[in-house]
Scaffold this motif. Sequence first.
Motif, PDB file in Angstrom:
ATOM      1  N   LEU A  46      77.509 -12.821  58.236  1.00  0.00           N
ATOM      2  CA  LEU A  46      76.397 -12.059  57.663  1.00  0.00           C
ATOM      3  C   LEU A  46      76.777 -11.518  56.289  1.00  0.00           C
ATOM      4  N   ALA A  47      75.755 -11.281  55.497  1.00  0.00           N
ATOM      5  CA  ALA A  47      75.905 -10.668  54.168  1.00  0.00           C
ATOM      6  C   ALA A  47      75.096  -9.379  54.181  1.00  0.00           C
ATOM      7  N   PRO A  48      75.278  -8.527  53.171  1.00  0.00           N
ATOM      8  CA  PRO A  48      74.452  -7.317  53.145  1.00  0.00           C
ATOM      9  C   PRO A  48      72.987  -7.664  52.893  1.00  0.00           C
TER      10      PRO A  48
ATOM     11  N   ARG B  61      82.497  -2.911  43.914  1.00  0.00           N
ATOM     12  CA  ARG B  61      82.679  -4.356  43.879  1.00  0.00           C
ATOM     13  C   ARG B  61      84.129  -4.742  43.621  1.00  0.00           C
TER      14      ARG B  61
ATOM     15  N   ILE C 133      75.110  -9.882  38.156  1.00  0.00           N
ATOM     16  CA  ILE C 133      73.695  -9.706  38.517  1.00  0.00           C
ATOM     17  C   ILE C 133      73.450 -10.425  39.837  1.00  0.00           C
ATOM     18  N   LEU C 134      73.226  -9.649  40.887  1.00  0.00           N
ATOM     19  CA  LEU C 134      73.106 -10.228  42.218  1.00  0.00           C
ATOM     20  C   LEU C 134      71.700 -10.767  42.459  1.00  0.00           C
TER      21      LEU C 134
ATOM     22  N   GLN D 288      72.332  -5.852  57.598  1.00  0.00           N
ATOM     23  CA  GLN D 288      72.924  -7.164  57.343  1.00  0.00           C
ATOM     24  C   GLN D 288      71.886  -8.257  57.522  1.00  0.00           C
TER      25      GLN D 288
ATOM     26  N   ILE E  61      77.474  -8.118  32.604  1.00  0.00           N
ATOM     27  CA  ILE E  61      76.321  -7.232  32.756  1.00  0.00           C
ATOM     28  C   ILE E  61      75.940  -7.138  34.237  1.00  0.00           C
ATOM     29  N   GLY E  62      75.683  -5.917  34.681  1.00  0.00           N
ATOM     30  CA  GLY E  62      75.354  -5.689  36.091  1.00  0.00           C
ATOM     31  C   GLY E  62      76.490  -5.056  36.868  1.00  0.00           C
TER      32      GLY E  62
ATOM     33  N   TYR F  44      84.425  -4.032  54.049  1.00  0.00           N
ATOM     34  CA  TYR F  44      84.946  -4.579  55.299  1.00  0.00           C
ATOM     35  C   TYR F  44      86.362  -4.048  55.504  1.00  0.00           C
TER      36      TYR F  44
ATOM     37  N   LEU G  47      76.059   0.022  36.089  1.00  0.00           N
ATOM     38  CA  LEU G  47      74.601   0.158  36.034  1.00  0.00           C
ATOM     39  C   LEU G  47      74.152   1.175  34.984  1.00  0.00           C
TER      40      LEU G  47
ATOM     41  N   ARG H 153      74.321   0.929  45.381  1.00  0.00           N
ATOM     42  CA  ARG H 153      74.737   1.676  44.184  1.00  0.00           C
ATOM     43  C   ARG H 153      75.149   3.106  44.517  1.00  0.00           C
TER      44      ARG H 153
ATOM     45  N   ARG I 163      73.692 -15.197  55.414  1.00  0.00           N
ATOM     46  CA  ARG I 163      74.071 -15.467  54.023  1.00  0.00           C
ATOM     47  C   ARG I 163      72.995 -16.277  53.312  1.00  0.00           C
TER      48      ARG I 163
ATOM     49  N   HIS J 230      69.071  -3.097  43.034  1.00  0.00           N
ATOM     50  CA  HIS J 230      69.980  -2.407  42.116  1.00  0.00           C
ATOM     51  C   HIS J 230      70.408  -3.290  40.947  1.00  0.00           C
TER      52      HIS J 230
ATOM     53  N   TYR K 170      69.403  -6.639  51.413  1.00  0.00           N
ATOM     54  CA  TYR K 170      68.765  -5.735  50.450  1.00  0.00           C
ATOM     55  C   TYR K 170      67.267  -5.993  50.477  1.00  0.00           C
TER      56      TYR K 170
END
Lengths: 469, 469
Positions: free
Chosen positions: B212-214, A134, B244-245, B131, A167-168, A216, A171, A109, B134, B282, B216
Amino acid sequence: MIDYQKIKQDLEGIAIEDNPALVRQKSKDFYWYSPILKKQLENVTADLVVTPKTEEEVIRTLKVAYAAGIPVTPRGAGTGNYGQAMPLSGGIVLNLAGMDKVKEIHPGRVICEPGVVIAQLDKQTKAHSGQELRFHPSTAQTATIGGFIAGGSGGVGSINWGGLRDIGNILRLRIVTMEAEPRTLDLTGWDLQKVSHAYGTNGIITEVEMPLAPAYDWVDVLVGYDDFMDGVRFSDALARSSGILVKELAPIAAPIPHSYFTRHKPYIREGQSVVVLMVAPHAMEPFVAFARAHKGEIIFRSDKIESMRGIPHAYELAWNHTTLRALKVDPNFTYLQVQYPAPDHVAKVNAMVRKFGDEVIGHLEFMRFDGQVQCSGLPLVRYTTKERLEEIIRIHEDHGCPIFNPHRYTLEEGGMKQTDRVQLAFKQETDPKGLLNPGKMIAWENPDFDFTAGKNFLFKGLTNVMEMS
Amino acid sequence: MIDYQKIKQDLEGIAIEDNPALVRQKSKDFYWYSPILKKQLENVTADLVVTPKTEEEVIRTLKVAYAAGIPVTPRGAGTGNYGQAMPLSGGIVLNLAGMDKVKEIHPGRVICEPGVVIAQLDKQTKAHSGQELRFHPSTAQTATIGGFIAGGSGGVGSINWGGLRDIGNILRLRIVTMEAEPRTLDLTGWDLQKVSHAYGTNGIITEVEMPLAPAYDWVDVLVGYDDFMDGVRFSDALARSSGILVKELAPIAAPIPHSYFTRHKPYIREGQSVVVLMVAPHAMEPFVAFARAHKGEIIFRSDKIESMRGIPHAYELAWNHTTLRALKVDPNFTYLQVQYPAPDHVAKVNAMVRKFGDEVIGHLEFMRFDGQVQCSGLPLVRYTTKERLEEIIRIHEDHGCPIFNPHRYTLEEGGMKQTDRVQLAFKQETDPKGLLNPGKMIAWENPDFDFTAGKNFLFKGLTNVMEMS
């Protein structure tokens, strides 16, 4: 009559512009994409442009304007296409481009002021921690984040994240109200729907908190197809391939690519339709295998050419930049915004392509809509008359393809064609005199307006109204 | 008879275990989840366990085994549930856990050896550049990345990325062939389908490259519902909320949570169904707003409790850990793997819940399947007889809910119930003697096997075969 000399004195210390030519310039956006809006809005201008540098200056400005009964229309960079930031009743244009500080960056964020240019924001978050927004509009190089939130909906990256309405994807927003004593409010969760995509009609955004995604070095790719629908089917299949990370996926029909993508022209055959893509570098190998299996011809890759100098970003061929590039060459074009609801969106596109042929030229943007792969369209329309344009809209809607009309300056007519009670209720609370961006929210101006009657809303406060047929 | 003393001499310098008790231990996986496999496979054991440290040692081992005609069954950590890594005809278990080096980490991808434990791999990529993989199985704390690729399908994170079968979710695999002179081959693109989820029947993986993904600091959350189906509907809506992740989203029916989630029991009411989640930090604010709108009761948040000491990760309540926790308390349980194809997956779940009541207890995992939100299930089954279990399977299939049968040790019967010609053709090329993990690929053992006849395959080479009814 408002005494603007007095207003200028009251706002001393805040940057103000009253040179009529410059004020006129800052009173416009890309409304001229629409031949209808072009006629309606071309004489719109503010009296003053006020450029606050801080929230404190925003509060001072609103307080003065409220006391004097002056309309205030907020503005980012003016990259909207429906007159979102145009001051229909004159007054003050509140230019928020001066509030451009990035305040905090955290994992996932960012907190910043509304006036930061989106590409600059992405540059800072990327340098800080390999993150970026995003999604962003194709105007990222000039548009501000606050303007995007107040007047946009989705863009490059919506293929993964949906739109601002989900939503999301915002923030937190901090806003200042238009009252005798302006208040500041921090909105989160569902409350964000009150002010996002409200054209600044019910509060001035002074701080935003946005989620971030990993950044990226996206590879720009063009994939060529002789048949536009083959490109559409390829795009749909790719959008469903969860393992191949792309950020942009837009099939664009001939003759647009060869005729109007002037910098990419050497790579494009006449009559070729293309799919415009941004692909994650680590996804290139599976992507190439996938494109091959779908008989796509990879005609351009930014990671394989000697220099990108003078060649625009792939996303600057997409979204409303597609329209812009065509308009630059042929001003007789206009465009529409079409939804092709899932799951039979590809069939709906095909039906429209067959129906209209070269009069309505296909341009789709794949995205997630309510979590589903779907496409929206910004087809180019060879404009003849207003009547024919309305007929094309009707035919789309009769085929189950809703139109978000880019030829209307009101929230409702460009959107859901009904009163947004949440936004209206919030305006009653935050802008009791109706001074914020007047004329954009029909529900405020005329609570009895009948959206089903088939008539367009005409804002009485619009200065120099053109005669409407 | 194979002279294993001679083999040991030939493999001098490579770590070898021939203590029968230890070899037996390394010849097993979690096959005992299934009462059927438990009977069939309980006497399976290898003759030797060979633990190479390098690709060179893998090549030496295969060369010696090929010359002597010894079966070789590769193994990661043995966390599979269908006997994937069990040496049905004895011979060598090739324990790849010794090859555990992480070689390179780049934006979006990692290159490593197959034996690295998944949680360790994530730890290194997170420390390096924020990272992580996934997706991973619920056994991430013990399972190896190579074992996951060879014997798994999806897991925690599949809600965003789909499964290993989706092109792009594995970038490259390097394998060694089982020939007189073993070759090394690097596979990318579609070629990866030859060896992923092939149980090591057609090549030994010695290097992997994964996207790879981020990473958190995911927040573990439990949301309680009195009615399981309310939890399912909430989950489906959340899965469609692109903004919403979340990384994990699993509705689990009562009485499982209160009865078997012993460490979380203080937070769960009797009779309560829960949705197990991992939410990006987040995304917590919009998530809480969303859950409230869906009348979900947030009963546990890892970011709000004093200490997580002694409390397992949320993902260790999900996937096959749900099954494991129930089995620990009540060994009369077994389970199924069910697909509820979109778009009416929620209705299908509801039909099965009503049909079976407490005999088949709901456990769903939401994920992307062909780019669509969908759920798979690992429902717990109160086991009575083999016949009843087969009947339950039939009823699911009759209702349009395919079963991936976890009570079968062959690739085909546990999967698509048909020959995988790509994997078979590759085995003919890479393992001409059929020495790699024998008995797992029906198409190799019995090309004329009729998958439609309703009979189970019985591998003739299975040592100490139990009598089959």
